[in-house]
Design a protein around this motif. Structure first.
Motif, PDB file in Angstrom:
ATOM      1  N   SER A 131      -3.088  -3.029   9.270  1.00 11.77           N
ATOM      2  CA  SER A 131      -2.201  -2.437   8.262  1.00 11.77           C
ATOM      3  C   SER A 131      -2.708  -2.750   6.858  1.00 11.77           C
ATOM      4  O   SER A 131      -2.758  -1.869   5.989  1.00 11.77           O
ATOM      5  N   LEU A 132      -3.083  -3.997   6.629  1.00 14.56           N
ATOM      6  CA  LEU A 132      -3.606  -4.380   5.321  1.00 14.56           C
ATOM      7  C   LEU A 132      -4.968  -3.755   5.053  1.00 14.56           C
ATOM      8  O   LEU A 132      -5.204  -3.185   3.985  1.00 14.56           O
ATOM      9  N   ALA A 133      -5.876  -3.859   6.034  1.00 18.21           N
ATOM     10  CA  ALA A 133      -7.234  -3.346   5.827  1.00 18.21           C
ATOM     11  C   ALA A 133      -7.236  -1.845   5.567  1.00 18.21           C
ATOM     12  O   ALA A 133      -7.809  -1.361   4.585  1.00 18.21           O
ATOM     13  N   TRP A 134      -6.572  -1.093   6.437  1.00 18.07           N
ATOM     14  CA  TRP A 134      -6.592   0.358   6.292  1.00 18.07           C
ATOM     15  C   TRP A 134      -5.559   0.855   5.284  1.00 18.07           C
ATOM     16  O   TRP A 134      -5.739   1.909   4.675  1.00 18.07           O
ATOM     17  N   GLY A 135      -4.489   0.099   5.063  1.00 19.24           N
ATOM     18  CA  GLY A 135      -3.573   0.457   3.991  1.00 19.24           C
ATOM     19  C   GLY A 135      -4.279   0.403   2.644  1.00 19.24           C
ATOM     20  O   GLY A 135      -4.114   1.285   1.791  1.00 19.24           O
ATOM     21  N   ASN A 136      -5.115  -0.624   2.448  1.00 20.90           N
ATOM     22  CA  ASN A 136      -5.891  -0.718   1.209  1.00 20.90           C
ATOM     23  C   ASN A 136      -6.911   0.408   1.103  1.00 20.90           C
ATOM     24  O   ASN A 136      -7.130   0.963   0.027  1.00 20.90           O
ATOM     25  N   ARG A 137      -7.524   0.774   2.213  1.00 17.92           N
ATOM     26  CA  ARG A 137      -8.476   1.891   2.192  1.00 17.92           C
ATOM     27  C   ARG A 137      -7.756   3.198   1.872  1.00 17.92           C
ATOM     28  O   ARG A 137      -8.264   4.010   1.105  1.00 17.92           O
ATOM     29  N   LEU A 138      -6.582   3.388   2.467  1.00 20.28           N
ATOM     30  CA  LEU A 138      -5.810   4.594   2.166  1.00 20.28           C
ATOM     31  C   LEU A 138      -5.371   4.597   0.705  1.00 20.28           C
ATOM     32  O   LEU A 138      -5.375   5.646   0.054  1.00 20.28           O
ATOM     33  N   ALA A 139      -5.032   3.436   0.167  1.00 24.18           N
ATOM     34  CA  ALA A 139      -4.649   3.354  -1.249  1.00 24.18           C
ATOM     35  C   ALA A 139      -5.810   3.786  -2.140  1.00 24.18           C
ATOM     36  O   ALA A 139      -5.601   4.479  -3.146  1.00 24.18           O
ATOM     37  N   ARG A 140      -7.034   3.406  -1.771  1.00 22.91           N
ATOM     38  CA  ARG A 140      -8.197   3.828  -2.561  1.00 22.91           C
ATOM     39  C   ARG A 140      -8.441   5.331  -2.432  1.00 22.91           C
ATOM     40  O   ARG A 140      -8.926   5.967  -3.365  1.00 22.91           O
ATOM     41  N   ALA A 141      -8.091   5.904  -1.280  1.00 22.83           N
ATOM     42  CA  ALA A 141      -8.285   7.343  -1.061  1.00 22.83           C
ATOM     43  C   ALA A 141      -7.124   8.171  -1.610  1.00 22.83           C
ATOM     44  O   ALA A 141      -7.219   9.395  -1.689  1.00 22.83           O
ATOM     45  N   SER A 142      -6.021   7.511  -1.974  1.00 22.19           N
ATOM     46  CA  SER A 142      -4.842   8.206  -2.509  1.00 22.19           C
ATOM     47  C   SER A 142      -4.289   7.364  -3.654  1.00 22.19           C
ATOM     48  O   SER A 142      -4.780   7.429  -4.754  1.00 22.19           O
ATOM     49  N   ASP A 143      -3.294   6.562  -3.371  1.00 21.87           N
ATOM     50  CA  ASP A 143      -2.727   5.605  -4.327  1.00 21.87           C
ATOM     51  C   ASP A 143      -1.891   4.602  -3.545  1.00 21.87           C
ATOM     52  O   ASP A 143      -1.590   4.814  -2.363  1.00 21.87           O
ATOM     53  N   GLY A 144      -1.524   3.504  -4.210  1.00 21.79           N
ATOM     54  CA  GLY A 144      -0.782   2.436  -3.539  1.00 21.79           C
ATOM     55  C   GLY A 144       0.561   2.874  -3.005  1.00 21.79           C
ATOM     56  O   GLY A 144       0.966   2.474  -1.905  1.00 21.79           O
ATOM     57  N   GLY A 145       1.271   3.716  -3.749  1.00 26.00           N
ATOM     58  CA  GLY A 145       2.580   4.181  -3.296  1.00 26.00           C
ATOM     59  C   GLY A 145       2.497   5.022  -2.045  1.00 26.00           C
ATOM     60  O   GLY A 145       3.327   4.880  -1.135  1.00 26.00           O
TER      61      GLY A 145
END
Length: 193
Positions: free
Chosen positions: A81-95
């Protein structure tokens, strides 16, 4: 505090290559590599299957971020969740990433992305509860049956990877919280500390 429940793998050329790859990519050796270092070829085989499913399904990096974040959070795995959540945040945004992690897909771009997140959650929560209409929802956004199989296999393989890491005590790397997106770090309240 121990990083995993296993001992540190012995220094073999395969372990050295795994650790050097981590340092080159992340700046540190990941705790999950201390698990998979006991059998690096098993991780290589799993990674090869994930890549094959990614290609068959035509998944972008952002698509994979959505699938893994939705799967890992539903499954209760804090590491992925943390690893890919951070990757998704970089590909979109944190929210947007925090939303996917907590089941709010309002920040996703379109119905195709929302269908991926919904399918991943259904598979992770209870694969026996899926229906033909759930598969029809994936077809409605453009996926054919071979792609639906590949997406489902991708989710199942990610769950297998998470299961090994969690069962063998791989704690999420501190850097995933301290160097990652604050919204992602705040959203992940489940799994190993």
């Amino acid at each position: 505090m121990s990083r995993t429940f296993l001992s540190e793998p012995g220094p073999t050329p395969d372990v050295t290559a795994l650790y050097e790859s981590d340092v080159a990519d992340n700046g540190y050796v990941m705790n999950l590599s201390r698990v998979w270092g006991h059998h690096p070829s098993a991780q290589d085989a799993l990674s090869a299957q994930l890549l094959a499913m990614t290609e068959l399904a035509g998944l972008s990096f952002r698509d994979r971020g959505i699938l893994v974040s939705a799967t890992a959070s539903t499954y209760g795995d804090s590491y992925c969740s943390l690893a890919w959540g951070n990757r998704l945040a970089r590909a979109s945004d944190g929210g947007t990433a925090a939303g996917v992690l907590t089941g709010d897909d309002g920040g996703l771009d379109d119905e195709r992305e929302r269908a991926l997140a919904a399918w991943a959650r259904k598979v992770a929560r209870d694969p026996n509860s899926t229906t033909a209409s759930d598969v029809a929802a994936l077809r409605a956004v453009g996926y054919d049956d071979p792609q639906v199989l590949a997406i489902t296999t991708y989710v199942a393989l990610r769950m297998a990877f998470s299961t090994v890491n969690a069962a063998l005590g791989a704690r999420p790397d501190d850097e995933l919280r301290t160097d990652g997106d604050p919204a992602v770090a705040a959203a992940v309240t489940w799994g190993r500390a």
